[in-house]
Design a protein around this motif. Sequence first.
Motif, PDB file in Angstrom:
ATOM      1  N   ASP A   1      -6.619-111.894  18.481  1.00 16.34           N
ATOM      2  CA  ASP A   1      -7.042-110.876  19.447  1.00 16.34           C
ATOM      3  C   ASP A   1      -8.139-111.411  20.367  1.00 16.34           C
ATOM      4  OD1 ASP A   1      -5.238-109.145  18.331  1.00 16.34           O
ATOM      5  OD2 ASP A   1      -6.708-108.120  17.064  1.00 16.34           O
ATOM      6  N   ARG A   2      -9.076-112.139  19.807  1.00 18.02           N
ATOM      7  CA  ARG A   2     -10.184-112.650  20.621  1.00 18.02           C
ATOM      8  C   ARG A   2      -9.725-113.761  21.550  1.00 18.02           C
ATOM      9  NH1 ARG A   2     -15.825-113.464  17.605  1.00 18.02           N
ATOM     10  NH2 ARG A   2     -16.266-113.959  19.809  1.00 18.02           N
ATOM     11  N   LEU A   3      -8.801-114.596  21.095  1.00 18.12           N
ATOM     12  CA  LEU A   3      -8.281-115.646  21.974  1.00 18.12           C
ATOM     13  C   LEU A   3      -7.504-115.047  23.144  1.00 18.12           C
ATOM     14  CD1 LEU A   3      -7.003-118.422  19.519  1.00 18.12           C
ATOM     15  CD2 LEU A   3      -8.950-118.570  21.086  1.00 18.12           C
ATOM     16  N   ALA A   4      -6.791-113.946  22.886  1.00 19.44           N
ATOM     17  CA  ALA A   4      -5.992-113.324  23.948  1.00 19.44           C
ATOM     18  C   ALA A   4      -6.845-112.508  24.905  1.00 19.44           C
ATOM     19  CB  ALA A   4      -4.920-112.429  23.325  1.00 19.44           C
ATOM     20  N   ASP A   5      -8.063-112.170  24.495  1.00 18.74           N
ATOM     21  CA  ASP A   5      -8.962-111.389  25.347  1.00 18.74           C
ATOM     22  C   ASP A   5      -9.552-112.305  26.415  1.00 18.74           C
ATOM     23  OD1 ASP A   5     -10.785-109.756  26.540  1.00 18.74           O
ATOM     24  OD2 ASP A   5     -11.845-109.206  24.692  1.00 18.74           O
ATOM     25  N   ARG A   6      -9.238-112.049  27.681  1.00 11.60           N
ATOM     26  CA  ARG A   6      -9.670-112.931  28.771  1.00 11.60           C
ATOM     27  C   ARG A   6     -11.176-112.830  29.020  1.00 11.60           C
ATOM     28  NH1 ARG A   6      -5.806-116.164  28.392  1.00 11.60           N
ATOM     29  NH2 ARG A   6      -5.900-116.946  30.526  1.00 11.60           N
ATOM     30  N   LYS A   7     -11.834-111.827  28.467  1.00 13.42           N
ATOM     31  CA  LYS A   7     -13.275-111.689  28.649  1.00 13.42           C
ATOM     32  C   LYS A   7     -14.069-112.302  27.501  1.00 13.42           C
ATOM     33  CE  LYS A   7     -12.831-107.397  31.317  1.00 13.42           C
ATOM     34  NZ  LYS A   7     -13.221-105.952  31.415  1.00 13.42           N
ATOM     35  N   ASP A   8     -13.377-112.693  26.446  1.00 16.37           N
ATOM     36  CA  ASP A   8     -14.051-113.281  25.282  1.00 16.37           C
ATOM     37  C   ASP A   8     -14.257-114.777  25.504  1.00 16.37           C
ATOM     38  OD1 ASP A   8     -14.663-114.253  22.573  1.00 16.37           O
ATOM     39  OD2 ASP A   8     -14.022-112.270  21.924  1.00 16.37           O
ATOM     40  N   ASP A   9     -15.416-115.290  25.100  1.00 15.66           N
ATOM     41  CA  ASP A   9     -15.728-116.708  25.289  1.00 15.66           C
ATOM     42  C   ASP A   9     -15.122-117.607  24.222  1.00 15.66           C
ATOM     43  OD1 ASP A   9     -17.218-116.157  27.557  1.00 15.66           O
ATOM     44  OD2 ASP A   9     -19.081-115.864  26.424  1.00 15.66           O
ATOM     45  N   LEU A  10     -14.513-117.018  23.192  1.00 13.01           N
ATOM     46  CA  LEU A  10     -13.893-117.821  22.138  1.00 13.01           C
ATOM     47  C   LEU A  10     -12.756-118.650  22.723  1.00 13.01           C
ATOM     48  CD1 LEU A  10     -14.159-118.054  18.970  1.00 13.01           C
ATOM     49  CD2 LEU A  10     -12.083-116.666  18.890  1.00 13.01           C
ATOM     50  N   GLN A  11     -12.696-119.934  22.356  1.00 10.05           N
ATOM     51  CA  GLN A  11     -11.699-120.819  22.954  1.00 10.05           C
ATOM     52  C   GLN A  11     -10.736-121.444  21.957  1.00 10.05           C
ATOM     53  OE1 GLN A  11     -14.593-123.245  25.570  1.00 10.05           O
ATOM     54  NE2 GLN A  11     -12.772-123.040  26.830  1.00 10.05           N
ATOM     55  N   ALA A  12     -11.058-121.446  20.668  1.00  3.94           N
ATOM     56  CA  ALA A  12     -10.176-122.082  19.689  1.00  3.94           C
ATOM     57  C   ALA A  12     -10.306-121.367  18.345  1.00  3.94           C
ATOM     58  CB  ALA A  12     -10.523-123.559  19.536  1.00  3.94           C
ATOM     59  N   ALA A  13      -9.278-121.523  17.503  1.00  7.79           N
ATOM     60  CA  ALA A  13      -9.305-120.883  16.186  1.00  7.79           C
ATOM     61  C   ALA A  13      -8.274-121.520  15.271  1.00  7.79           C
ATOM     62  CB  ALA A  13      -9.049-119.378  16.315  1.00  7.79           C
ATOM     63  N   PHE A  14      -8.596-121.512  13.967  1.00  5.87           N
ATOM     64  CA  PHE A  14      -7.610-121.873  12.949  1.00  5.87           C
ATOM     65  C   PHE A  14      -6.888-120.587  12.564  1.00  5.87           C
ATOM     66  CE2 PHE A  14     -10.971-125.133  11.811  1.00  5.87           C
ATOM     67  CZ  PHE A  14     -10.313-126.178  12.407  1.00  5.87           C
ATOM     68  N   VAL A  15      -5.560-120.605  12.631  1.00  8.00           N
ATOM     69  CA  VAL A  15      -4.784-119.407  12.308  1.00  8.00           C
ATOM     70  C   VAL A  15      -3.616-119.814  11.415  1.00  8.00           C
ATOM     71  CG1 VAL A  15      -3.409-117.498  13.198  1.00  8.00           C
ATOM     72  CG2 VAL A  15      -5.419-118.270  14.460  1.00  8.00           C
ATOM     73  N   GLN A  16      -3.474-119.071  10.328  1.00  6.75           N
ATOM     74  CA  GLN A  16      -2.409-119.351   9.375  1.00  6.75           C
ATOM     75  C   GLN A  16      -1.095-118.755   9.859  1.00  6.75           C
ATOM     76  OE1 GLN A  16      -1.990-117.689   5.091  1.00  6.75           O
ATOM     77  NE2 GLN A  16      -3.592-119.254   5.013  1.00  6.75           N
ATOM     78  N   ALA A  17      -0.038-119.535   9.796  1.00  9.70           N
ATOM     79  CA  ALA A  17       1.271-119.064  10.246  1.00  9.70           C
ATOM     80  C   ALA A  17       1.742-117.909   9.379  1.00  9.70           C
ATOM     81  CB  ALA A  17       2.281-120.199  10.202  1.00  9.70           C
ATOM     82  N   GLY A  18       2.357-116.910  10.039  1.00 12.52           N
ATOM     83  CA  GLY A  18       2.942-115.787   9.315  1.00 12.52           C
ATOM     84  C   GLY A  18       1.995-114.660   9.016  1.00 12.52           C
ATOM     85  N   VAL A  19       0.712-114.807   9.373  1.00 13.53           N
ATOM     86  CA  VAL A  19      -0.261-113.758   9.070  1.00 13.53           C
ATOM     87  C   VAL A  19      -0.155-112.618  10.067  1.00 13.53           C
ATOM     88  CG1 VAL A  19      -2.720-113.240   8.824  1.00 13.53           C
ATOM     89  CG2 VAL A  19      -1.813-115.408   7.993  1.00 13.53           C
ATOM     90  N   VAL A  20       0.039-112.955  11.317  1.00 10.69           N
ATOM     91  CA  VAL A  20       0.103-111.941  12.370  1.00 10.69           C
ATOM     92  C   VAL A  20       1.379-112.134  13.169  1.00 10.69           C
ATOM     93  CG1 VAL A  20      -2.392-111.696  12.558  1.00 10.69           C
ATOM     94  CG2 VAL A  20      -1.217-113.411  13.932  1.00 10.69           C
ATOM     95  N   HIS A  21       1.784-111.065  13.844  1.00  9.61           N
ATOM     96  CA  HIS A  21       2.938-111.148  14.729  1.00  9.61           C
ATOM     97  C   HIS A  21       2.481-111.694  16.078  1.00  9.61           C
ATOM     98  CE1 HIS A  21       5.534-109.039  11.935  1.00  9.61           C
ATOM     99  NE2 HIS A  21       4.596-108.095  11.793  1.00  9.61           N
ATOM    100  N   THR A  22       3.145-112.723  16.551  1.00  6.17           N
ATOM    101  CA  THR A  22       2.741-113.365  17.805  1.00  6.17           C
ATOM    102  C   THR A  22       3.598-112.925  18.983  1.00  6.17           C
ATOM    103  OG1 THR A  22       4.169-115.262  17.270  1.00  6.17           O
ATOM    104  CG2 THR A  22       1.852-115.392  16.611  1.00  6.17           C
TER     105      THR A  22
END
Length: 480
Positions: free
Chosen positions: A101-122
């Motif tokens: 959610d934070r990566l997709a938010d264009r106003k958030d300064d977060l730029q990278a993240a470790f994300v486990q496959a299958g946890v969320v719907h992309t």
Amino acid sequence: MASFKDNTKETFLGLIESAQEWWADFTQFLQETWPLLILLLAILMGIWWYADPPPPRHVLMATGSPGSSNELLGKRYAEFFAKKGITLELVATNGAQENIDRLADRKDDLQAAFVQAGVVHTSGVTGVESLGVIAYDPVWFFYRGSELKEKDFQGFDSKFQYFLSKKISIGIEGSGTYAQATKILKLSGYEPGPSFLKLPPDQAIQAIQKGEIDGVFIVDTYYSPNVQALLNDPNLQIGTFRRAEAYVKLIPYLRILNVPEGAFDLKRNFPSSDMKLLATTTNLLIDDRMHPAIQFLFLEAAKEINGKASFFAARGEFPSFKNTMLPESSVAIHYEKNSYPFLVAYLPFWLAELVNRLVFILLPFLVISYPLLQALPGYRTRRMQNKINRLYSDLKGFEQELLTNFDLSLRDEYLKRLDVLEYQALTIQVSRRLASDCYALRTSIDYVRNCLNRGVQPYQINETSVALATQVINKMEPPV
């Protein structure tokens, strides 16, 4: 006939003369066009700085919950970035969904993240790209009691029925453990009941070791302190699923990891037979606006940190660009084919990046601007010819002055002015094609000088003298 030695010598002399001529022509070109070149370069640098700004010195990255293996991995990434002069600030979050959610938010300064496959719907996620898969995360299932056979995890028989009635921790909601455990259980036909507990990893480990619960699901790397604590507990067993291939077919992001007999502990012969573990993967996701140089740096960090041989992965297996959660970044595609820029291995990151950017700007600039300026219709020829013409104009103006205001007493002053004019013609720099025009100019100057040095200068003749001379010439001409 000349000898081979003489021919070779003449060839080399010809090459040297050609090179010297080219260099002289090039330096003269720079001397003549440097204002225009500087203007073009300034415009180009302005466009370059606006279109491709330098990489940031500070980057925010989400790792997940505090104390997780992703947090430990993030610290290793931060150390790698620090060596390159970049600050990688790690941000603790509640898990994969918040990261996405934070990566997709264009106003958030977060730029990278470790994300486990299958946890969320992309599906429907925009503005987020993948830099590849960087690690395996096995789906571990530890339980207390005697060892169960593979088939006991296959069907809803009496043993599994009894086992599922015990207290089992499936992780907190929103975590990778909870997502993977519930998905596998539901696919097998088991709905989590009241006996399934939603405990965080540290509490679940303490509970099973104390005998307060009977089993625990945990999705984490082999080297995780939590997993190692469970593997080293002789009172615990590992559950394995005989139909691992079927789960992989039904859940495409899962992988099968083979564990030979005794691989975890030879003394205990643990496990007691060959087994298969299901595993998901950790993806390195980024904001698609991340600077390409920082993306390359992340990929290089993944290669150095995750690319080493591990318990489940071969050397160079990660980063992997197959079966990623989201579309790959164009930088990742380039990296997969071409690896990292050459200069980074020998220069500091900031300097290598600067040189790399300058090369991609200056080389096209030099390749385009030099032939372009050379090819401008008569550009250089007009500049050189104008220099010669200006001196011709000065010479003509000087002669006009002599015709109207000639003073014999100022003859020496006139000669000095011609000497200055000839010096200007002598020092003018022109191409070889215009050398003849330059010599013609000097000949014209010398002609005026000779006129001044005569006994009677032509500039002393007035209109009356010209008329008398014309009459004399006409009388001397024979009749037609």
